[in-house]
Write a protein that holds these residues in place. Structure first.
Motif, short mmCIF file in Angstrom:
data_model
loop_
_atom_site.label_atom_id
_atom_site.label_comp_id
_atom_site.label_asym_id
_atom_site.label_seq_id
_atom_site.Cartn_x
_atom_site.Cartn_y
_atom_site.Cartn_z
N SER A 272 0.34 -0.93 -0.14
CA SER A 272 0.35 0.23 -0.47
C SER A 272 0.82 1.55 0.10
O SER A 272 1.67 1.34 0.44
N GLY A 273 0.53 2.37 -0.59
CA GLY A 273 0.95 3.57 -1.09
C GLY A 273 0.27 4.96 -0.95
O GLY A 273 -0.53 4.86 -0.75
N GLY A 274 0.19 5.39 0.34
CA GLY A 274 -0.28 6.88 0.99
C GLY A 274 -1.55 6.23 1.29
O GLY A 274 -2.05 5.26 2.02
N ILE A 275 -2.27 6.94 0.85
CA ILE A 275 -3.45 7.14 0.74
C ILE A 275 -4.41 5.33 0.59
O ILE A 275 -5.69 5.09 0.96
N GLY A 276 -3.59 5.12 -0.62
CA GLY A 276 -3.93 3.37 -0.56
C GLY A 276 -4.26 2.87 0.36
O GLY A 276 -4.42 1.43 0.21
N ILE A 277 -4.33 3.08 1.16
CA ILE A 277 -3.94 2.14 2.27
C ILE A 277 -5.70 1.71 3.17
O ILE A 277 -5.90 1.13 3.88
N THR A 278 -6.60 2.54 2.11
CA THR A 278 -7.98 2.70 3.35
C THR A 278 -8.19 1.18 2.90
O THR A 278 -8.72 0.61 3.29
N PRO A 279 -8.44 0.79 1.76
CA PRO A 279 -8.78 -0.80 1.28
C PRO A 279 -8.48 -1.80 2.06
O PRO A 279 -9.24 -2.32 3.37
N MET A 280 -6.94 -0.97 2.58
CA MET A 280 -6.21 -2.90 3.45
C MET A 280 -6.54 -2.76 5.46
O MET A 280 -7.37 -3.54 5.31
N ILE A 281 -7.23 -0.96 5.57
CA ILE A 281 -7.94 -0.75 6.42
C ILE A 281 -8.90 -1.48 6.87
O ILE A 281 -9.22 -2.29 7.67
N SER A 282 -9.95 -1.59 5.64
CA SER A 282 -10.86 -2.54 5.55
C SER A 282 -11.36 -4.16 5.55
O SER A 282 -11.53 -4.63 6.78
N ILE A 283 -9.67 -4.57 4.73
CA ILE A 283 -9.41 -6.20 5.22
C ILE A 283 -8.77 -6.43 6.18
O ILE A 283 -9.25 -7.22 7.27
N CYS A 284 -8.08 -5.50 7.00
CA CYS A 284 -7.28 -6.08 8.86
C CYS A 284 -8.09 -5.81 9.41
O CYS A 284 -7.93 -6.67 10.08
N ALA B 23 -1.00 7.96 7.88
CA ALA B 23 -2.66 7.31 8.48
C ALA B 23 -3.35 5.94 8.87
O ALA B 23 -2.49 5.44 8.57
N PHE B 24 -3.75 6.58 10.07
CA PHE B 24 -4.08 4.89 10.70
C PHE B 24 -2.71 3.75 11.28
O PHE B 24 -2.58 2.99 11.81
N LYS B 25 -1.85 5.06 11.55
CA LYS B 25 -0.36 3.41 12.78
C LYS B 25 -1.20 3.55 13.68
O LYS B 25 -0.72 1.96 13.91
N GLN B 26 -1.93 3.93 14.09
CA GLN B 26 -2.11 3.46 16.01
C GLN B 26 -3.26 2.72 15.75
O GLN B 26 -3.20 1.10 16.47
N GLU B 27 -4.34 2.59 14.58
CA GLU B 27 -5.03 1.83 14.49
C GLU B 27 -4.41 0.63 13.93
O GLU B 27 -5.07 -0.70 14.97
N LEU B 28 -3.40 0.58 13.47
CA LEU B 28 -2.49 -0.71 12.46
C LEU B 28 -1.93 -1.25 13.66
O LEU B 28 -1.51 -2.40 14.09
N ASP B 29 -1.11 -0.68 14.74
CA ASP B 29 -0.42 -1.31 16.32
C ASP B 29 -1.22 -1.75 16.97
O ASP B 29 -1.22 -2.54 17.54
N GLU B 30 -2.71 -0.98 17.20
CA GLU B 30 -3.72 -1.82 18.14
C GLU B 30 -3.82 -2.98 17.55
O GLU B 30 -4.42 -4.17 18.03
N MET B 31 -4.21 -3.07 16.74
CA MET B 31 -5.00 -4.32 15.44
C MET B 31 -3.96 -5.55 15.54
O MET B 31 -4.04 -6.43 15.99
N MET B 32 -2.71 -5.04 15.21
CA MET B 32 -1.70 -5.92 15.52
C MET B 32 -1.64 -6.21 16.84
O MET B 32 -0.80 -7.77 17.12
N GLN B 33 -1.77 -5.91 18.48
CA GLN B 33 -1.61 -6.23 19.95
C GLN B 33 -2.78 -7.43 18.86
O GLN B 33 -3.40 -8.37 20.56
N ASP B 34 -4.46 -7.63 18.53
CA ASP B 34 -5.34 -8.31 18.77
C ASP B 34 -4.94 -9.44 17.76
O ASP B 34 -5.88 -10.59 17.65
N ASN B 35 -4.39 -9.61 16.46
CA ASN B 35 -4.70 -10.26 15.53
C ASN B 35 -2.92 -10.85 15.36
O ASN B 35 -1.65 -9.71 15.04
N ILE B 36 -2.08 -11.83 16.09
CA ILE B 36 -1.08 -12.25 15.83
C ILE B 36 -0.91 -12.88 14.53
O ILE B 36 0.27 -12.73 14.63
N ASN B 37 -1.69 -12.61 13.82
CA ASN B 37 -1.62 -12.95 12.53
C ASN B 37 -1.77 -12.07 10.76
O ASN B 37 -1.04 -12.13 10.13
N LEU B 38 -1.40 -10.47 12.16
CA LEU B 38 -0.99 -9.77 11.32
C LEU B 38 -0.16 -9.11 11.66
O LEU B 38 0.32 -8.95 13.05
N LYS B 39 1.19 -8.72 10.96
CA LYS B 39 2.31 -7.85 10.28
C LYS B 39 2.57 -6.71 9.81
O LYS B 39 1.78 -6.97 8.54
#
Ligand code: FAD
Length: 232
Positions: free
Chosen positions: A109-121, A146-162
């Motif tokens: 993902s590049g820049g704002i291209g993170i948006t659909p990835m957030i939905s998937i994660c 954008a969404f760094k805090q959300e991704l870091d929190e998701m990684m705490q909840d989901n060991i399958n996400l890096k």
């Protein structure tokens, strides 16, 4: 489905990125990775633009899209939007979707291209899915993440996400990766890349270069799903 809804929340993600939330109407079903068309009155005319949903279908009460603010007329209307203002929304559209059909995926993902990835994660995390997700998220600077805090929190909840963050114009204090996404990085960060279904999302030039890179790495076209944010 086409509907008109009031904005119920506006979330600032970075200095130039904002998310807009709307009540999710009954019967509005979508898949992670899909996009909507948003119509707003801009200088007297209705203008319509596509936006990936940055919410997950698991979030039953709202839908969300996220806009990189550009200073252009449509963007300025959104930037000035207040809670309670209306938008006309239609959708869902798009084929770059993922509901766990593959056991290992790589998201580029590049820049704002993170948006659909957030939905998937978010979807995979909320579903307690055991899909192995490796996300490489490229930006210019720390302030653009954008969404760094959300991704870091998701990684705490989901060991399958890096998540591997990479910044091309990072400050001196950034200790993470500093390259553009390249073959070397993919091989290093995702040694089992040949076993993964790839998703690419970002500005058109980034999507094209990632697709060319994967093709040169002998990844076949049917293992690559992509969304080009044309117009950005
Ligand atoms: C499937 C899909 C999903 C998308 N998802 C998202 C998303 O999640 N988030 C998001 O932010 N965007 C997304 N986009 C892009 C979005 O639809 C808009 O095109 C984008 O946000 C830019 O809109 P804008 O009105 O701010 O800029 P526009 O006015 O449309 O300008 C777009 C670009 O054109 C150039 N440009 C336009 N006018 C001028 C000018 N006068 N002078 C110089 N250059 C100019 C600039 O480079 C500018 O960045 C998506 C696009 C697609 C196709």
């Amino acid at each position: 489905m086409k509907f008109e809804e009031k904005t119920i929340d506006i979330i600032r993600r970075t200095h130039d990125v904002k998310s807009f939330r709307f009540r999710r109407p009954a019967g509005f079903d979508y898949k992670p990775g899909q996009y909507i068309l948003v119509s707003l009155k801009v200088e007297g005319d209705m203008v319509t633009k596509p936006f990936s949903l940055s919410s997950s279908p698991t979030e039953k009460n709202h839908i969300e899209f996220t806009k990189k603010l550009t200073g252009h007329p449509f963007s300025n209307v959104l930037d000035n939007m207040k809670i309670g203002d209306f938008a006309v929304i239609s959708g869902p559209f798009g084929k770059m979707t993922f509901e766990g059909e593959y056991s290992k995926v790589a998201l580029l993902s590049g820049g704002i291209g993170i948006t659909p990835m957030i939905s998937i994660c978010k979807y995979c995390t909320d579903m307690h899915s055991d899909v192995d997700i490796m996300l490489i998220y490229s930006n210019k600077t720390e302030n653009d993440l954008a969404f760094k805090q959300e991704l870091d929190e998701m990684m705490q909840d989901n060991i399958n996400l890096k998540v591997l963050y990479t910044l091309t114009r990072a400050s001196e204090s950034w200790t993470g990766c500093r390259e553009r996404i390249c073959e070397n990085m993919v091989v290093r960060a995702i040694p089992d890349y040949k076993e993964r279904l790839f998703f690419i999302c970002g500005p058109p030039a980034m999507v094209k270069s990632m697709e060319d890179m994967l093709t040169s790495m002998n990844i076949s076209g049917d293992m690559i799903k992509k969304e080009s944010l044309i117009g950005y």
